[in-house]
Design a protein around this motif. Structure first.
Motif, PDB file in Angstrom:
ATOM      1  N   TRP A   1      39.870  54.639  34.041  1.00  0.00           N
ATOM      2  CA  TRP A   1      38.270  54.056  34.199  1.00  0.00           C
ATOM      3  C   TRP A   1      37.684  54.919  35.353  1.00  0.00           C
ATOM      4  CZ3 TRP A   1      36.077  51.346  38.346  1.00  0.00           C
ATOM      5  CH2 TRP A   1      34.974  50.507  37.978  1.00  0.00           C
TER       6      TRP A   1
ATOM      7  N   LYS B   1      43.886  52.780  42.295  1.00  0.00           N
ATOM      8  CA  LYS B   1      42.659  52.893  42.421  1.00  0.00           C
ATOM      9  C   LYS B   1      42.275  54.086  43.483  1.00  0.00           C
ATOM     10  CE  LYS B   1      41.960  49.531  45.925  1.00  0.00           C
ATOM     11  NZ  LYS B   1      42.545  47.941  46.004  1.00  0.00           N
TER      12      LYS B   1
ATOM     13  N   ILE C   1      40.053  54.349  38.435  1.00  0.00           N
ATOM     14  CA  ILE C   1      41.457  53.632  38.127  1.00  0.00           C
ATOM     15  C   ILE C   1      42.205  54.784  37.512  1.00  0.00           C
ATOM     16  CG2 ILE C   1      42.628  51.735  37.259  1.00  0.00           C
ATOM     17  CD1 ILE C   1      40.809  50.886  39.269  1.00  0.00           C
TER      18      ILE C   1
ATOM     19  N   SER D   1      33.497  54.892  37.630  1.00  0.00           N
ATOM     20  CA  SER D   1      32.286  54.622  37.691  1.00  0.00           C
ATOM     21  C   SER D   1      31.589  55.067  38.872  1.00  0.00           C
ATOM     22  CB  SER D   1      32.267  52.914  37.844  1.00  0.00           C
ATOM     23  OG  SER D   1      30.900  52.475  38.269  1.00  0.00           O
TER      24      SER D   1
ATOM     25  N   ARG E   1      39.007  44.705  41.139  1.00  0.00           N
ATOM     26  CA  ARG E   1      39.377  43.678  39.959  1.00  0.00           C
ATOM     27  C   ARG E   1      39.736  44.736  38.872  1.00  0.00           C
ATOM     28  NH1 ARG E   1      34.485  41.039  41.405  1.00  0.00           N
ATOM     29  NH2 ARG E   1      33.319  42.091  39.991  1.00  0.00           N
ATOM     30  N   LYS E   2      39.138  45.782  38.395  1.00  0.00           N
ATOM     31  CA  LYS E   2      39.685  46.765  37.492  1.00  0.00           C
ATOM     32  C   LYS E   2      40.965  47.127  37.674  1.00  0.00           C
ATOM     33  CE  LYS E   2      36.341  47.329  34.438  1.00  0.00           C
ATOM     34  NZ  LYS E   2      36.719  47.031  33.203  1.00  0.00           N
ATOM     35  N   GLU E   3      41.604  47.269  38.982  1.00  0.00           N
ATOM     36  CA  GLU E   3      42.810  47.997  39.281  1.00  0.00           C
ATOM     37  C   GLU E   3      43.695  46.855  38.792  1.00  0.00           C
ATOM     38  OE1 GLU E   3      45.529  49.365  42.883  1.00  0.00           O
ATOM     39  OE2 GLU E   3      43.890  48.101  43.135  1.00  0.00           O
TER      40      GLU E   3
ATOM     41  N   GLU F   1      34.483  45.398  42.352  1.00  0.00           N
ATOM     42  CA  GLU F   1      34.668  45.696  41.050  1.00  0.00           C
ATOM     43  C   GLU F   1      35.762  46.648  40.927  1.00  0.00           C
ATOM     44  OE1 GLU F   1      30.235  45.517  39.062  1.00  0.00           O
ATOM     45  OE2 GLU F   1      30.700  46.883  40.468  1.00  0.00           O
TER      46      GLU F   1
ATOM     47  N   ALA G   1      30.174  51.207  40.575  1.00  0.00           N
ATOM     48  CA  ALA G   1      30.950  49.870  40.690  1.00  0.00           C
ATOM     49  C   ALA G   1      30.972  49.961  42.431  1.00  0.00           C
ATOM     50  CB  ALA G   1      32.301  50.021  40.296  1.00  0.00           C
TER      51      ALA G   1
ATOM     52  N   GLU H   1      43.149  44.369  36.718  1.00  0.00           N
ATOM     53  CA  GLU H   1      43.162  44.320  35.258  1.00  0.00           C
ATOM     54  C   GLU H   1      44.252  45.263  34.628  1.00  0.00           C
ATOM     55  OE1 GLU H   1      39.675  45.620  32.217  1.00  0.00           O
ATOM     56  OE2 GLU H   1      39.024  44.008  33.867  1.00  0.00           O
ATOM     57  N   PHE H   2      44.128  46.479  34.953  1.00  0.00           N
ATOM     58  CA  PHE H   2      44.882  47.572  34.279  1.00  0.00           C
ATOM     59  C   PHE H   2      46.311  47.380  34.714  1.00  0.00           C
ATOM     60  CE2 PHE H   2      40.785  49.795  33.695  1.00  0.00           C
ATOM     61  CZ  PHE H   2      41.341  50.548  32.488  1.00  0.00           C
TER      62      PHE H   2
END
Length: 101
Positions: free
Chosen positions: A55, A18, A4, A57, A67-69, A64, A60, A71-72
């Motif tokens: 972020w 992402k 991310i 990983s 979701r992280k994208e 995931e 991932a 979230e940020f």
């Protein structure tokens, strides 16, 4: 490596995205037209952007990563026009305004 990242433009606005390939040359899919409206022809002659990995990983899943994208984007408010160039998800205020119409 899945990452991310945050792109910061000269005007301080940001774009969060992402990348499932960790390409050093990938700078996202923000709207060209949206960004161009914020800069004069002269400002476009000497233009620098900054890319930061927020972020990463190696393990991932794509779910995931997605979701992280989000979230940020939400945490950094990159989807608010005054702050950033992400057009999705729509800011909460916009959703409430649309429901009232």
């Amino acid at each position: 490596m899945k990452v991310i990242y945050k792109i910061t433009y000269p005007n301080g606005k940001i774009y969060v995205g992402k990348d499932a390939t960790d390409s050093i040359n990938y700078f996202g899919s923000a709207s060209d037209a949206l960004i161009a409206k914020d800069f004069t022809r002269e400002q476009r002659r000497d233009f620098q952007v900054r890319k930061q990995i927020l972020w990463e990983s190696e393990v991932a899943t794509l779910q995931e990563l997605n979701r992280k994208e989000i979230e940020f984007i939400l945490a950094l408010r990159a989807n608010h026009p005054q702050v950033g160039y992400n057009q999705w998800p729509k800011p909460q205020e916009s959703r409430q305004d649309q429901a009232a119409e």
